[in-house]
Scaffold this active site. Structure first.
Site, PDB file in Angstrom:
ATOM      1  N   GLY A  80       0.848  -1.192   0.000  1.00 21.46           N
ATOM      2  CA  GLY A  80       0.000   0.000   0.000  1.00 21.46           C
ATOM      3  C   GLY A  80       0.877   1.233   0.000  1.00 21.46           C
ATOM      4  O   GLY A  80       1.815   1.332   0.809  1.00 21.46           O
TER       5      GLY A  80
ATOM      6  N   ASP B  79      -1.216   4.507  -6.514  1.00 25.26           N
ATOM      7  CA  ASP B  79       0.193   4.284  -6.190  1.00 25.26           C
ATOM      8  C   ASP B  79       1.091   5.380  -6.725  1.00 25.26           C
ATOM      9  O   ASP B  79       2.171   5.634  -6.189  1.00 25.26           O
ATOM     10  CB  ASP B  79       0.621   2.915  -6.724  1.00 25.26           C
ATOM     11  CG  ASP B  79      -0.120   1.815  -5.983  1.00 25.26           C
ATOM     12  OD1 ASP B  79      -1.273   1.524  -6.348  1.00 25.26           O
ATOM     13  OD2 ASP B  79       0.440   1.298  -4.999  1.00 25.26           O
TER      14      ASP B  79
HETATM   15  C1  LIG Z   1      -3.612   3.409  -0.485  1.00 21.20           C
HETATM   16  S1  LIG Z   1      -2.468   2.753  -1.574  1.00 21.20           S
HETATM   17  C2  LIG Z   1      -3.273   1.305  -1.970  1.00 21.20           C
HETATM   18  C3  LIG Z   1      -2.873   0.811  -3.309  1.00 21.20           C
HETATM   19  O1  LIG Z   1      -1.710  -0.004  -3.204  1.00 21.20           O
HETATM   20  C4  LIG Z   1      -2.051  -1.278  -3.697  1.00 21.20           C
HETATM   21  O2  LIG Z   1      -1.026  -1.947  -4.324  1.00 21.20           O
HETATM   22  P1  LIG Z   1      -0.238  -3.125  -3.528  1.00 21.20           P
HETATM   23  O3  LIG Z   1      -1.251  -3.895  -2.734  1.00 21.20           O
HETATM   24  O4  LIG Z   1       0.405  -3.913  -4.655  1.00 21.20           O
HETATM   25  O5  LIG Z   1       0.786  -2.415  -2.661  1.00 21.20           O
HETATM   26  C5  LIG Z   1      -3.164  -1.005  -4.661  1.00 21.20           C
HETATM   27  O6  LIG Z   1      -2.714  -0.465  -5.866  1.00 21.20           O
HETATM   28  C6  LIG Z   1      -3.956  -0.028  -3.866  1.00 21.20           C
HETATM   29  O7  LIG Z   1      -4.885   0.718  -4.555  1.00 21.20           O
END
Ligand SMILES: CSC[C@H]1O[C@H](OP(=O)(O)O)[C@H](O)[C@@H]1O
EC number: 5.3.1.23
Length: 345
Positions: free
Chosen positions: A49, A231
């Site tokens: 995240g 992101d």
């Molecule tokens: C609030 S940022 C959340 C964002 O990050 C996630 O990616 P990952 O789980 O691969 O780190 C995803 O894109 C979410 O929307």
């Protein structure tokens, strides 16, 4: 719930993190005492995240500065290892750079800067959630809303509160959520494993759906708004988010459903002109070929596994941060109120 990422000052000090790979089966904290352990935890999405990655990046520099005090070159090398683990979320490198800027003042100053970033996070997220809830209320029907989410943008994606799901939490507190339809979010199932877990903690009505049901739910009139995180957001409002977001935005555009990205200023990258310039992380083939280690395809199957896609700003109703809004092709900056930890209370 603990802070998703935090500092444990006991002993030589270490990073603590909610183990997001263990949820929803088990809620447990991991103690990461070395940069190697932190790098591995970011790579395998124990920590994930964008805002949570920013916090982890800053704490990683604090860890390196304590382990290699008096050797700034070694600290910088370790900091680069942390910053380079995942390329798409701009927050990671920004968190590293913010902490690294204090290296000349010693390891305690580096740690203080990292902890300040963590302390600010919840206040930023709550302010962003209030601003996004105001905008969503203005652009949606005047009744409790049916919201579709993708991936996880809750407290688990930040230090606390959350971004997109933080706006849902704010709307729910105002009595403005009828139901959340959470897309499971293949291949790592952040929606099924994490967003559902958070919605249960929040006591918000929800249903889980497979990713391919998302566009269909929009077409069938089951969704009033799509609310997601991001992101990296380019200067022109193009937003990189979890793979599958673009397909939802295309369906939403066709059916007049607003898509709102909720993300902190630390995710907006004005140095990147457009989404075409955002590096999209490619992840391991086995994330797609297996589920919980069980093969779901022949083991040597070639795989296309981008972790993110880019939604053009033109398909978004808005991008909302704690201090600005992107709408109709332009950024409008609200006079940013001082964001302090006290504001989070
Ligand atoms: C609030 S940022 C959340 C964002 O990050 C996630 O990616 P990952 O789980 O691969 O780190 C995803 O894109 C979410 O929307």
């Amino acid at each position: 719930m603990d802070r998703t990422v935090d500092w444990d000052g006991s002993g030589e000090g270490a990073v603590t993190a909610v183990d997001q790979r263990a949820l929803p089966a088990e809620y447990r904290l991991r103690r990461l005492a070395t940069v190697d352990e932190l790098v591995a935890a970011i790579a395998d999405l124990t920590i994930r995240g964008a805002p949570a990655l920013g916090a982890a990046g800053a704490l990683g520099v604090a860890l390196a500065a304590r382990r290699h005090a008096g050797d700034p070159a070694r600290v910088r090398d370790e900091a680069e290892r942390v910053a380079a683990v995942r390329p798409t979320a701009v927050n990671l490198r920004r968190g590293v750079e913010r902490a690294l800027a204090r290296l000349g003042d010693g390891p305690d100053a580096v740690l203080a800067e990292a902890c300040a970033l963590l302390d600010e996070d919840e206040a930023i997220n709550r302010r962003m959630g209030r601003r996004a809830a105001d905008l969503i209320t203005a652009v949606c029907p005047d009744r409790p809303l049916r919201v579709l989410t993708h991936c996880n943008s809750g407290a688990l994606a930040a230090v606390a509160w959350g971004t997109g799901l933080g706006a849902v939490r704010e709307l729910a507190g105002r009595g403005r959520i009828a139901e959340v339809l959470a897309c499971e979010t293949r291949p790592l199932l952040q929606g099924a494993r994490l967003t559902v877990w958070e919605l249960r903690e929040m006591g918000v009505a929800h249903r889980l759906c497979v990713d391919s049901a998302g566009p269909s739910a929009i077409a069938r009139g089951l969704v009033d708004a799509v609310i997601v995180g991001a992101d990296r957001i380019a200067a022109n409002g193009d937003a990189a988010n979890k793979i599958g977001t673009y397909a939802l935005a295309c369906a939403a555009a066709r059916h007049g459903v607003p898509v709102v990205v909720v993300a902190p200023e630390s995710t907006v990258d004005h140095a990147t002109r457009s989404g075409a310039d955002i590096v999209i992380e490619e992840r391991a083939a086995d994330e797609v070929r297996t589920v919980a280690g069980v093969p779901t395809a022949p083991p040597d199957t070639p795989v296309y596994n981008p972790a993110f896609d880019v939604t053009p700003g033109a398909l978004l109703a808005a991008v909302v941060t704690e201090a600005a809004t992107f709408r109709d092709g332009a950024w409008t900056v609200e006079a940013p109120a001082p964001v302090t930890a006290e504001a989070a209370r």
